[in-house]
Design a protein around this motif. Sequence first.
Motif, PDB file in Angstrom:
ATOM      1  N   VAL A  65     -25.841  30.536  14.860  1.00 37.35           N
ATOM      2  CA  VAL A  65     -26.539  30.443  16.069  1.00 37.35           C
ATOM      3  C   VAL A  65     -28.177  30.357  15.861  1.00 37.35           C
ATOM      4  CG1 VAL A  65     -26.988  31.533  18.406  1.00 37.35           C
ATOM      5  CG2 VAL A  65     -24.558  31.550  17.250  1.00 37.35           C
TER       6      VAL A  65
ATOM      7  N   SER B 125     -20.864  37.129  21.720  1.00 37.26           N
ATOM      8  CA  SER B 125     -21.826  36.372  22.481  1.00 37.26           C
ATOM      9  C   SER B 125     -22.413  35.130  21.878  1.00 37.26           C
ATOM     10  CB  SER B 125     -23.092  37.365  22.560  1.00 37.26           C
ATOM     11  OG  SER B 125     -23.703  37.557  21.446  1.00 37.26           O
ATOM     12  N   THR B 126     -21.899  34.840  20.699  1.00 37.39           N
ATOM     13  CA  THR B 126     -22.316  33.677  20.069  1.00 37.39           C
ATOM     14  C   THR B 126     -21.714  32.514  20.685  1.00 37.39           C
ATOM     15  OG1 THR B 126     -20.638  34.018  18.560  1.00 37.39           O
ATOM     16  CG2 THR B 126     -22.653  34.491  17.673  1.00 37.39           C
TER      17      THR B 126
ATOM     18  N   LEU C 260     -28.567  36.957  14.695  1.00 35.80           N
ATOM     19  CA  LEU C 260     -28.230  38.138  13.676  1.00 35.80           C
ATOM     20  C   LEU C 260     -26.839  38.309  13.387  1.00 35.80           C
ATOM     21  CD1 LEU C 260     -30.650  41.182  14.953  1.00 35.80           C
ATOM     22  CD2 LEU C 260     -30.229  40.042  12.800  1.00 35.80           C
ATOM     23  N   ALA C 261     -25.992  38.079  14.200  1.00 36.02           N
ATOM     24  CA  ALA C 261     -24.537  38.169  14.184  1.00 36.02           C
ATOM     25  C   ALA C 261     -24.134  37.050  13.232  1.00 36.02           C
ATOM     26  CB  ALA C 261     -23.879  37.785  15.374  1.00 36.02           C
ATOM     27  N   THR C 262     -24.843  36.085  13.128  1.00 37.63           N
ATOM     28  CA  THR C 262     -24.435  34.931  12.076  1.00 37.63           C
ATOM     29  C   THR C 262     -24.605  35.234  10.695  1.00 37.63           C
ATOM     30  OG1 THR C 262     -25.680  33.267  13.211  1.00 37.63           O
ATOM     31  CG2 THR C 262     -23.143  33.282  13.917  1.00 37.63           C
TER      32      THR C 262
ATOM     33  N   SER D 138     -22.347  41.421  18.923  1.00 36.04           N
ATOM     34  CA  SER D 138     -21.349  40.424  18.287  1.00 36.04           C
ATOM     35  C   SER D 138     -20.160  40.967  18.647  1.00 36.04           C
ATOM     36  CB  SER D 138     -21.591  40.466  16.838  1.00 36.04           C
ATOM     37  OG  SER D 138     -21.531  41.876  16.244  1.00 36.04           O
TER      38      SER D 138
ATOM     39  N   GLU E 275     -32.038  30.146  20.329  1.00 38.71           N
ATOM     40  CA  GLU E 275     -30.923  30.046  21.394  1.00 38.71           C
ATOM     41  C   GLU E 275     -30.558  31.401  21.704  1.00 38.71           C
ATOM     42  OE1 GLU E 275     -26.546  28.145  20.690  1.00 38.71           O
ATOM     43  OE2 GLU E 275     -28.400  26.781  20.500  1.00 38.71           O
ATOM     44  N   SER E 276     -30.385  32.487  20.609  1.00 42.01           N
ATOM     45  CA  SER E 276     -29.851  33.889  20.875  1.00 42.01           C
ATOM     46  C   SER E 276     -30.220  34.505  19.794  1.00 42.01           C
ATOM     47  CB  SER E 276     -28.498  33.799  20.981  1.00 42.01           C
ATOM     48  OG  SER E 276     -27.949  35.065  20.805  1.00 42.01           O
TER      49      SER E 276
ATOM     50  N   GLN F 254     -11.795  31.034  16.185  1.00 44.93           N
ATOM     51  CA  GLN F 254     -13.098  30.233  16.466  1.00 44.93           C
ATOM     52  C   GLN F 254     -12.901  28.634  16.639  1.00 44.93           C
ATOM     53  OE1 GLN F 254     -15.601  31.484  12.874  1.00 44.93           O
ATOM     54  NE2 GLN F 254     -17.041  31.697  14.500  1.00 44.93           N
TER      55      GLN F 254
ATOM     56  N   THR G  74     -29.449  37.932  19.219  1.00 47.32           N
ATOM     57  CA  THR G  74     -28.358  38.618  18.827  1.00 47.32           C
ATOM     58  C   THR G  74     -27.250  37.646  17.944  1.00 47.32           C
ATOM     59  OG1 THR G  74     -27.423  38.326  21.058  1.00 47.32           O
ATOM     60  CG2 THR G  74     -28.627  40.390  20.421  1.00 47.32           C
ATOM     61  N   GLY G  75     -27.162  36.572  18.761  1.00 46.99           N
ATOM     62  CA  GLY G  75     -26.057  35.460  17.966  1.00 46.99           C
ATOM     63  C   GLY G  75     -26.787  35.197  16.767  1.00 46.99           C
TER      64      GLY G  75
ATOM     65  N   ILE H 120     -22.098  27.670   7.149  1.00 46.56           N
ATOM     66  CA  ILE H 120     -23.323  27.604   7.891  1.00 46.56           C
ATOM     67  C   ILE H 120     -24.136  26.198   7.723  1.00 46.56           C
ATOM     68  CG2 ILE H 120     -25.915  28.566   7.678  1.00 46.56           C
ATOM     69  CD1 ILE H 120     -24.153  31.294   7.039  1.00 46.56           C
TER      70      ILE H 120
ATOM     71  N   ASP I  73     -19.957  29.754  19.717  1.00 49.31           N
ATOM     72  CA  ASP I  73     -19.048  29.045  19.237  1.00 49.31           C
ATOM     73  C   ASP I  73     -17.403  29.276  19.305  1.00 49.31           C
ATOM     74  OD1 ASP I  73     -19.335  31.052  17.618  1.00 49.31           O
ATOM     75  OD2 ASP I  73     -19.196  30.034  15.802  1.00 49.31           O
TER      76      ASP I  73
ATOM     77  N   GLY J  28     -19.951  30.014  11.105  1.00 51.49           N
ATOM     78  CA  GLY J  28     -20.895  29.386  12.065  1.00 51.49           C
ATOM     79  C   GLY J  28     -22.011  29.788  11.927  1.00 51.49           C
TER      80      GLY J  28
ATOM     81  N   LEU K 268     -26.826  44.866  17.445  1.00 56.05           N
ATOM     82  CA  LEU K 268     -26.296  44.033  16.784  1.00 56.05           C
ATOM     83  C   LEU K 268     -24.749  43.789  16.887  1.00 56.05           C
ATOM     84  CD1 LEU K 268     -26.209  41.457  14.880  1.00 56.05           C
ATOM     85  CD2 LEU K 268     -26.515  43.001  13.152  1.00 56.05           C
TER      86      LEU K 268
END
Lengths: 506, 313
Positions: free
Chosen positions: B167, A26-27, B177-179, A22, B171-172, A241, B174-175, B262, A29, B165, A18
Amino acid sequence: MFRWKRAAAVVAVLALGLTGCSAGGSTDDSASSDKLTLGVLAPATTFEAQAINFANESPYGQAVYDTLLKANPEGEIEENLATKWEYNEDNTVLTLTLRDDVTFTDDTKFDAEAAAQNLLRFRDGTSPNKSLLAAVADAKAVDATTVEITLSQSDPALLIALTQNAGMVQSPASFENKDIKTNPVGSGPYILDTGKTVVGTSYEFEKNPDYWNPDTVHYDALSLKVYADPTSLLNAIKGGQVNAANTPSNNDLGEMEAAGYTVNAFELNWTGLILFDRGGTIEPALGDVRVRQAINYAFDTKALLEAVGQGLGTPTTQIFPTNSVGYDKELDSYYSYDPEKAKDLLAEAGYADGLTLNMPSSALLGNTVFTLIGQQLKDVGITVNFTDAGNNFIQDILAPKYGSTYMILQQDPDWALINFSIAPTATFNPTKYQDPKVDALIETVHNGSKDESDAAVKELNTYIVEQAWFAPWYRMQSSFVTDAKTDVKTQVGNAYPYLWNFTPKS
Amino acid sequence: MFGFILRRLLSGVVLLFVISTLAYMLLYVGGGNIARRILGQQATAETVAQKTTELGLDRPLLVQYIDWLSHAVTGDFGTSWFTGEMVSSGITSRLGVTLSIVIGATVITAIVAVIIGVWAAVRGGWVDKVVQGVSILGFAIPGFLIALGLVTLFALNLKWFKPTGYVPLTESATGWLATVTLPIIALAIGGIAGVAQQVRGSVVDALQRDYVRTLRSRGLSFNRVVFKHVLRNAGGPALAVLAVQFVGLLGGAVIVERIFAIPGLGQVAVTATSQGDIPMVMGLVVAIAAMVVIINLLIDLLQGWLNPKVRLA
């Protein structure tokens, strides 16, 4: 025990995966050079052209719709869907010559009929700015590329209005679409991607591949992200961002600059008191010009600029903006802080023992400012009774329930400003106060030659300062921040820079 | 069992009706001039009046409410006055976002709270004192402060996560989880503190029961007694607290979603309520009340499964 170890190992691997992913950003936005990500303070109230908003919501409409005319950053009018425009002799008929190579994204062709229908729908719609077209009596297509706008009376602000939401053109085939409020059909530079858009939070646009004017489109994609909370906006900026954003206040500019952003400052609004009741119908004392002048002398505008505006702005006692033909630099300091003079004027007016005024307050405008107003006026013998109007602040002052109020108002172009704050029918002249000299000057601004009109605006500005119709304190600095990859030119007279003013930094 | 579920669902419908009626009345009373709020200070009085008529706000309150209710029972909650979005699609699109955070926080809360609650109860001594101290601290620190601290440390300084933000998981992974990681942790900390205390107390109580001594005297290992018998008996009160926590976390999501920008129910709830967006607020009230009814029903069923003594006929 073995199971615990295995579970711990799985958690560790997940955590590493993770954080590794991150950290690489990779997100989807993150801001990039082929995508412009803008922070906005408000969601789009609607995308329906006949009801669409402007100012802070202008980028939504400008992304998907073309306007009949266009304004450059200095506010000068340029061609857009209309390539030529011409008034008749008495300025009551405006003829626009339109492009013939524009198609809406639903493949409907743009023509004079589409332009005329949109104008009439906006006039009859529920946009907050529908009064921009109040003078339009009719609009009709003469032929496919010519539209004729007939006015009930001349309107010096009409051309500017056609560069704003009043000039936006929606495909007539989409007028009755049930989802038009969230799924616009225009001919603009971008197309709203409704699949990726989360209404109220983030609006995603793709470049219109068939746009007729591709040279003005500097990005392949556009993202408008709503930050209702100042802290989340600040975090988004510090986290890189957004490419650019308008700021709700100037409180966090230092942190934004430390994060590598440039502050683009401009003066859009003035703040101070509006002394509505020049006729003395609600507060008899305000009917005396000496009392209104005393109120102007009572405020230490420089100190207020420091205390309330963090020193960011310019003290003034006039409401016309610096780009107005009526602007006079000397009127920025017409009433210098002089409490003794204020007391003398009050005594002359018969209020040597002081007087009491009623004003509304609201947490929407902050609490400190009302305390300061009370203190400064108390120092010259005016006691203010504040009533908390809460969310009904605007409603109450326009009712009108009060003779005066603290307010922040935009410095519109001259004719719009006159019709918004000064004319007997102006929204912010709720007591409908009329002064024969003001009426005559407005008539000259309206129907005089260019030189006569310009001179009348200047005289009008001077007169209402002398007559103390308002008690302005200062022009507030508005701030728009941009990252190292983005250039922007702020727009005269608008809270948000126009979309075509954004360019990638070379 | 079927009768119980039916009775609970019927009482839930009555509850929904009462809550929605009260909410509508309160919104109406505190609404102010909504048309002016939609249009802003630039609009003329005539435009505001036109908008008021368009929204039907010039009708008597009862007529407005009956109109809303007659549409709501068919699943038509109208469109947002401030964004033009269909209320039903606005809620369903955000429901997954909020649930992913709240369920994530609940699962983390349950796991961590059980581990440290049991640990504190079994080990006692300094471990118990530390767990109790940290729990009080976790309970006392406001959620928004925890959220801000997490953003500053892990997103802005260490840059491990995105500060704002969301995700979607589709869509993703890992994205996603990261958000959601930081918001979940921010929400879970307060919950862990509360549930861990409850678990600790219940386990301490259960450990003193006769059946524990009996089981031990029959040669069962301490771990087996704790995890197979004590925890099952202590689970009831902890589950009840967890259910309350879940509802509380829905409220906590309001602040966390706003700080992390969010697009969940919490964020839209704050915005819609402050604006007076009655169709959106009413849709949210019904959705959240329905969720609470269903969760309470599920918890009751789970209680019965865990403890035969409270099993419902």
